[in-house]
Design a protein around this motif. Structure first.
Motif: not given
Length: 658
Positions: A581-589, A630-648
């Motif tokens: 819970x990030x205040x005004x936003x829900x953040x999911x991973x 996600x744009x319609x819900x005034x949010x952002x989407x991004x990715x964190x990833x390391x090759x061979x280890x995994x992705x978020x």
């Protein structure tokens, strides 16, 4: 004993006998006298009783027709006689019981009664004796008695007679009037307004506020007349107005006048005068109520100076200024307004603004004028034709205009020509409308194209199935592989068409928001999509229930999870769905331990038709649909990833997105 001594003794005895005889004679005379006195007293008493009885009978005959109660009492307050009215009023009957009037006197009036009775004994008459008496059952009554003494033939007082009048209601009214007078005195003396009562210019009475206002004491003011406290240049006008009241021309009027206080300072007072008339409808007094408006007058003088100071600025300001009275008649129009409307000032002054100008919706003007009449400021827009007949759009900011008494006497409107801005708005609205129509056309086109493309694909798929069934004994392995490859390509093409259709509608359909339990959404996805046996979909902590479109949210999670589960090459694959819970936003991973994504693709993968490597199973559309939603819900989407280890994959949704 010699003869001489005997002679002396005889003489002494003789004298003693004579003295005793004389004493006996005196005693006999005194006894007779005492008897006569006693007899005389008895006769006098009988005569008095007979006389009193005779007088009472005579009086009963005289007063038998008297309406008011009539009572005769002896000089000890015992009732001797009373008429029927007295019996009815007092609740006693002297013929049946003894009555002593002293016992009826209220304790507060006993001393007064003793004094009054003494006066009656001395003068023989008592007028307007007023006191309170207590009757049976404790009932209290006010009475007024006029009485006189009754004398015998020797002119000695033997009784008293009186007429009793019930004045209880009169006294209650008097007390009520007295209380009301006290209340009125309190109101007058505590009033913030100066109050003065005058008789032909002479001051009779003033309240505290008046003395505070002028600095004179009330004793000083009642020796003065109105002219002495009136400014010299207002004296004649004051006399003229007062004379009109006394002549009966007017009963009241209100005027602002100048007065001089004790210190010689000039005060500006608002004066309301009212005639106080007698029963013959003649003006007997004049009641004045005065309010100090000195500060208000000074403010008006300053305001007038300011108006004169800024009159040139107002006349030439870029904004159109229009001043109207309470009936919407034009009083003032500056040059800018004349330029805006195309009319000269002399063409506008005196005209009714609502009727004069050709306004598209005059009801709007009338409604706004009603608000201003109620003391409210407001802004509104109207469409109007100028003198040349050109259509103009004016933005009007109106405010009420007040007089010195604080009453609304009109309004002032500032006008801004927003025709150019309005035309741009209309163009923008038309462009938006055209864009909406275009989007609608594109959506319809996408559906048509989707249908038209899928139809031959279904035919190709059916044809390949028939060939495989009809010629499976004839075809060699190469032919069978070609048919299977054809089916795969048809499926990929169908998936691509479906993705393009979803992408085209992701940003156009209306969001149907409702409460969505994300735990249920993830469970549905786990049962719907293909998940390899070595991969587990896990929710470490229960997810929240959010307000969103169930289908859109399902699509976001499914597209990301669907990508994650098919790109894990480890023996034990793990996909986790997390949130905070990030205040005004829900953040999911959504985190996985898959092959990872090279950094150069971290932004590209959200563009349409962008995928990593040559994976034929990917259409390159899924993540671009995610970004659109996600744009319609005034949010952002991004990715964190390391090759061979995994992705978020991370994305946010605004809680209050409407």
């Amino acid at each position: 004993m010699d003869s001489k001594e005997v002679t002396l003794l005889k003489r002494a005895l003789e004298r003693q006998k004579k003295a005793r005889q004389q004493a006996e004679k005196i005693l006999e005379e005194k006894s007779i006298e005492l008897y006569e006195v006693a007899r005389h007293l008895r006769e006098s008493n009988n005569k008095l009783e007979n006389l009193l009885s005779e007088k009472t009978s005579e009086l009963d005959g005289v007063f038998i027709n008297i309406i008011d109660p009539y009572v005769v009492m002896d000089l000890s307050f015992n009732v001797v006689s009373m008429n029927q009215s007295a019996k009815d009023f007092l609740g006693f009957d002297n013929e049946k019981e003894e009555i002593n009037l002293w016992k009826l006197v209220h304790k507060d009036f006993m001393e007064y009664t003793i004094e009054s009775f003494s006066s009656l004994r001395e003068v023989g008459m008592l007028k307007n004796y007023r006191a309170k008496i207590v009757l049976r059952d404790g009932v209290e009554k006010w009475v007024e008695i006029n009485a006189s003494l009754i004398f015998n033939k020797d002119k000695q007082p033997i009784a008293a007679q009186g007429i009793v009048r019930d004045i209880t209601q009169e006294m209650e009214i008097t007390e009520l009037l007295s209380e009301q007078k006290k209340q009125l005195d309190i109101i007058v003396n505590t009033s913030p307004l100066g109050i003065v009562l005058s008789d032909t210019e002479k001051i009779i009475k003033v309240n505290h506020a008046m003395t505070n206002l002028l600095g004179y004491s009330s004793q000083e003011l009642i020796t003065m007349n109105i002219a002495e406290i009136t400014a010299t240049d207002n004296v004649e006008e004051s006399k003229r107005l007062m004379q009109r009241i006394y002549d009966g021309e007017v009963d009241e009027f209100t005027v602002s006048k100048k007065y001089i206080n004790k210190s010689g300072e000039t005060l500006y007072l608002k004066v309301s005068l009212n005639a106080v008339k007698n029963t013959r409808n003649e003006t007997r007094f004049v009641l004045g109520m005065l309010e100090d408006i000195t500060k208000q007058h000074e403010a008006e003088v300053k305001l007038k100076a300011e108006r004169e100071k800024y009159s040139d600025i107002i006349a030439n300001m870029n904004l159109g200024l229009l001043e109207v009275d309470e009936k919407d008649n034009i009083l003032l129009a500056n040059q800018s307004f004349c330029d805006m409307s195309g009319f000269e000032e002399h063409e506008l002054i005196g005209k009714n603004a609502t009727d004069f100008f050709k306004v598209e919706n005059k009801n709007v003007i009338k409604a706004e004028l009603k608000l201003e009449a109620g003391g409210k400021s407001n802004s509104f827009e109207v469409e109007v034709l100028n003198k040349s007949g050109d259509k103009k759009h004016w933005l009007i900011s109106g405010a009420p205009r007040y007089n010195e008494a604080g009453e609304v006497v009109g309004s002032v409107g500032v006008h801004l020509d927003v025709t150019n801005q309005k035309e741009l708005e209309l163009q923008k609205e038309q462009l938006v409308k055209d864009l909406e129509n275009s989007n609608q056309g594109l959506q319809e086109y996408a559906h048509i194209v989707s249908h038209d493309l899928k139809s031959p694909l279904r035919s190709i798929s059916a044809l390949a199935t028939w060939l495989n069934e009809d010629y499976k004994d004839v075809l060699d392995e190469g032919g069978k592989q070609n048919l299977e490859l054809m089916q795969e390509k048809v499926a990929s093409m169908d998936k691509l068409i479906h993705g393009i259709l979803e992408y085209s509608t992701a940003n156009s359909s209306v969001l149907d928001d409702s409460k969505v339990d994300l735990n249920v959404v993830i469970a549905d996805i786990g049962e719907t999509i293909y998940i390899p046996d070595h991969v587990k979909l896990v929710i470490p902590e229960p997810l929240p229930t959010i307000l969103a479109d169930r289908i859109k949210v399902h699509q976001v999670f499914q597209n990301i999870i669907g990508n994650a589960v098919v790109h894990i090459e480890r023996e034990i694959g793990l996909v986790e769905v997390l949130y905070k819970d990030d205040g005004e936003f829900w953040q999911f991973t959504i985190s996985d331990n898959g092959v990872g994504i090279p950094e150069e693709y971290h932004k590209k993968i959200f563009d349409i038709f962008q995928s990593i490597g040559n994976n034929e199973r990917s259409t390159g559309i899924g993540l671009s649909i995610v970004k659109k939603i996600i744009d319609r819900y005034q949010g952002n989407v991004w990715v964190d990833s390391v090759v061979g280890e995994g992705t978020q994959f991370h994305f946010t949704i605004k809680k209050d997105h409407n």
